[in-house]
Design a protein around this motif. Structure first.
Motif: not given
Length: 249
Positions: A1-5, A7-9, A38-42, A91-97
């Motif tokens: 979870m830390r690694r997925a997060g 990559v998302a960040a 490119r980071r090996g994720a989907y 999954h790692g999930d994040t967003s910014v406006t």
């Protein structure tokens, strides 16, 4: 979870650099897709329940789930970029406006206080606290600034599933009294509005917009409930995410 997060960040930080007048959201989507792969994720959104793109881009009155297209960003827009990655089974999930160029004062306040509201919710996380404590903190902050709180879309459990059963409302509802437990992973992602929070869906059945056409903003982190409160998983090793970088810009 830390690694997925992480990559998302990283990808969301890069996406923030692409948010400039004249850039299309289709272009942002393509670049986000390439950086995730490119980071090996989907890219988790791609083909999720039929969603056609790799990222959500929600502009101005769009509350969430905006589908990237050929519309170019213009000076004065605000746009939420929502990045989720699937890596090593989680999954790692994040967003910014983000603000696009020179934004009016009302929009600037909306973006700033939505970000602050997210952190108010994060500060309410601790083992044993009811889920409703998160929404209470967020809604209290929003009301102080006369901002609406969208009720139809909420935070959610996240891990091996993109959206699991745990529900995290961003408004106070005492019936959401599930106690937070060490080891829980979930998102906090308030969506606040300048006007009324009522909404409707476009015919694409994804794009949610404010009924009064006034602007909306959203910020999101994936969190782990720990003994001392909340660990933010959607940060880079330097302890930064796009929300932190945005605050300094």
């Amino acid at each position: 979870m830390r690694r997925a997060g992480q990559v998302a960040a990283e990808v969301l930080l890069m996406a923030g650099e692409w948010v400039v007048p004249g850039v299309t959201t289709d272009s942002i989507d393509a670049q986000v897709h390439d950086e995730i792969v490119r980071r090996g994720a989907y890219p988790s959104p791609l083909n999720y329940r039929g969603y056609p793109k790799s990222v959500c881009t929600s502009i101005n009155e769009v509350i969430c789930h905006g589908i990237p297209d050929s519309r170019a960003l213009v000076d004065g827009d605000i746009v939420n970029v929502d990045v989720t990655v699937y890596l090593s089974g989680v999954h790692g999930d994040t967003s910014v406006t983000f603000e696009v160029g020179d934004v009016d004062d009302h929009s600037r306040l909306l973006v700033r206080e939505t970000r602050t509201a997210m952190y108010q919710g994060i500060d309410a996380v601790r083992p044993g606290a009811p889920v409703s404590a998160i929404g209470k903190a967020i809604e209290s902050h929003a009301r102080r600034h006369r901002l609406g709180v969208v009720r139809e879309f909420i935070g959610h459990g996240v891990g091996t599933e993109f959206h699991s059963g745990l529900q995290i409302p961003h408004y106070y509802d005492r019936s959401h009294n599930t106690p937070l437990e060490t080891g829980m992973t979930f998102t906090i992602e308030p969506m606040l509005t300048l006007g009324a929070p009522a909404l409707y869906l476009w015919d694409d059945q994804w794009t949610a917009v404010t009924a009064d056409q006034r602007r909306s903003a959203q910020f999101e982190h994936t969190l782990l409930c720990v003994g001392g409160g909340a660990e933010i998983l959607t940060r880079t090793p330097a302890g930064e995410g796009a929300a932190e970088t945005y605050a300094r810009s």
